[in-house]
Design a protein around this motif. Structure first.
Motif, PDB file in Angstrom:
ATOM      1  N   SER A   1       0.835  -1.214   0.000  1.00 53.99           N
ATOM      2  CA  SER A   1       0.000   0.000   0.000  1.00 53.99           C
ATOM      3  C   SER A   1       0.864   1.256   0.000  1.00 53.99           C
ATOM      4  O   SER A   1       0.577   2.228  -0.715  1.00 53.99           O
ATOM      5  CB  SER A   1      -0.922  -0.008   1.222  1.00 53.99           C
ATOM      6  OG  SER A   1      -1.657   1.182   1.309  1.00 53.99           O
TER       7      SER A   1
ATOM      8  N   THR B   1       0.977   4.172  -2.945  1.00 56.06           N
ATOM      9  CA  THR B   1       0.750   5.584  -2.618  1.00 56.06           C
ATOM     10  C   THR B   1       1.881   6.470  -3.113  1.00 56.06           C
ATOM     11  O   THR B   1       1.652   7.584  -3.602  1.00 56.06           O
ATOM     12  CB  THR B   1       0.594   5.746  -1.094  1.00 56.06           C
ATOM     13  OG1 THR B   1      -0.503   4.950  -0.634  1.00 56.06           O
ATOM     14  CG2 THR B   1       0.342   7.202  -0.717  1.00 56.06           C
TER      15      THR B   1
ATOM     16  N   THR C   1       1.991   1.657   8.591  1.00 56.45           N
ATOM     17  CA  THR C   1       1.908   2.314   7.282  1.00 56.45           C
ATOM     18  C   THR C   1       2.713   3.604   7.294  1.00 56.45           C
ATOM     19  O   THR C   1       3.410   3.932   6.324  1.00 56.45           O
ATOM     20  CB  THR C   1       0.440   2.604   6.913  1.00 56.45           C
ATOM     21  OG1 THR C   1      -0.274   1.363   6.826  1.00 56.45           O
ATOM     22  CG2 THR C   1       0.342   3.341   5.586  1.00 56.45           C
TER      23      THR C   1
ATOM     24  N   THR D   1       5.799   4.251   4.798  1.00 55.14           N
ATOM     25  CA  THR D   1       5.662   5.428   3.935  1.00 55.14           C
ATOM     26  C   THR D   1       6.819   6.389   4.158  1.00 55.14           C
ATOM     27  O   THR D   1       7.414   6.908   3.206  1.00 55.14           O
ATOM     28  CB  THR D   1       4.321   6.135   4.195  1.00 55.14           C
ATOM     29  OG1 THR D   1       3.249   5.224   3.935  1.00 55.14           O
ATOM     30  CG2 THR D   1       4.163   7.362   3.302  1.00 55.14           C
TER      31      THR D   1
END
Length: 344
Positions: free
Chosen positions: A197, A201, A232, A236
């Motif tokens: 994910s 992104t 996350t 990230t």
């Protein structure tokens, strides 16, 4: 009476606070276990001046012995393999004096950290605020009727305002993470899907920077106890940093692998590596990378929109998950940010 003396000696010996009793000749006649750990087993029987030669403390001891005064003095003590800041209470007792040592090292370090934190936040906010105030003044004066200058200044003001907004958001995030650091996550999540994910992104940002994002080892789900939002944020942050500061190599890889038994975590674990092929980091900087507001290249970091808090947030999140984080890098050979998390 002897029984009472024995009880008093036992109580003194059991006290966690270092205590010395000094007679009128300023000789140590009693030293409990905590004080012997600091001053050595042979402290008893020594003249106090040979134990701690600090003028303020000697004055307080003399005042207690000669005039019966009580005093409290701050002193720095070298002992037990470390430096200790102590508040020493000196009080008359019988024909001698008792000195008790309160370790305030952690309190003083926390206060120093608070002062540094406030100073750093003030500095980080002052720079964009000064820029905004300067441009506002210019727009009200010389650039009032200059559309080109006005557009350029408004663009810079927007960038500086966004920078302050990011800083405030990161400060709030750091505060929340620190508040929850001792609370273990109970939810079970697939760490592979979280990494995937984060890659999805950040792919547009990476493509704009000419960086190819790769995933290795994400073939099967790996479920661990975790806070999905916080993890996350970790992935990230690490991948975004790799794109920004290590993107000169044109490639950033997220590599996921399982470890049957990780000694440091005492059980099975999952290792996530974020690897870039950029300029690398001088080993001199590696121990300080997770400090708040620490930057390897201050000017470049600010130009890229960094707040200097990202890796501090990552460190606290990884700690909350009982994991480990380390960085491997050499100048000219890229960097690897490695997070290891327990599976159970």
């Amino acid at each position: 009476m002897r029984m009472q003396d024995g009880l008093n000696a036992a109580i003194l010996e059991a006290l966690p606070m270092p205590v010395l009793i000094v007679d009128r000749q300023e000789r140590v006649i009693v030293a409990n276990a905590a004080s012997r750990q600091i001053f050595g087993e042979a402290v008893q029987g020594r003249t106090f001046a040979t134990v701690l030669r600090q003028p303020a403390l000697m004055s307080a001891l003399e005042a207690a012995l000669r005039r019966g005064d009580q005093g409290r003095v701050r002193c720095l003590i070298q002992g037990a393999g470390r430096e200790m800041v102590a508040m020493v209470s000196c009080a008359p007792i019988g024909s001698g004096a008792m000195l008790s040592f309160e370790d305030v090292t952690a309190l003083e370090e926390a206060e120093a950290m608070r002062r540094d934190f406030v100073a750093n936040v003030s500095h980080e906010l002052r720079t964009p605020l000064t820029a905004l105030m300067g441009f506002i003044e210019t727009l009200r004066g010389a650039a009032r009727d200059d559309p080109a200058a006005r557009e350029r200044f408004l663009s810079i003001m927007d960038r500086e305002a966004n920078r302050m907004n990011r800083l405030v958001a990161d400060l709030l995030s750091l505060s929340r993470v620190e508040a929850e650091e001792r609370k273990r996550p109970a939810q079970r999540v697939d760490v592979v899907s979280l990494v995937q994910s984060a890659l999805v992104t950040l792919r547009p940002q990476a493509e704009a920077a000419g960086v190819n994002l790769l995933l290795e080892g994400g073939d099967a789900a790996i479920v661990i106890p975790a806070d999905p939002d916080q993890l996350t944020q970790v992935f990230t942050n690490l991948i975004e940093n790799a794109v920004k500061y290590g993107g000169s190599g044109g490639e950033v890889t997220a590599r996921i692998s399982r470890i049957p038994h990780e000694a440091g975590l005492r059980g099975p674990a999952v290792k996530i590596m974020v690897i870039d092929k950029g300029d690398g980091i001088d080993p001199l900087h590696l121990p300080r990378l997770t400090e708040r507001f620490y930057r390897v290249d201050t000017h470049r970091s600010r130009e890229q929109g960094g707040t200097g808090l990202g890796l501090a947030i990552v460190k606290h999140i990884v700690n909350r998950h009982r994991g480990r984080m380390r960085v491997e890098s050499q100048k000219g050979q890229g960097s690897s940010f490695i997070v290891t998390l327990p599976e159970t």
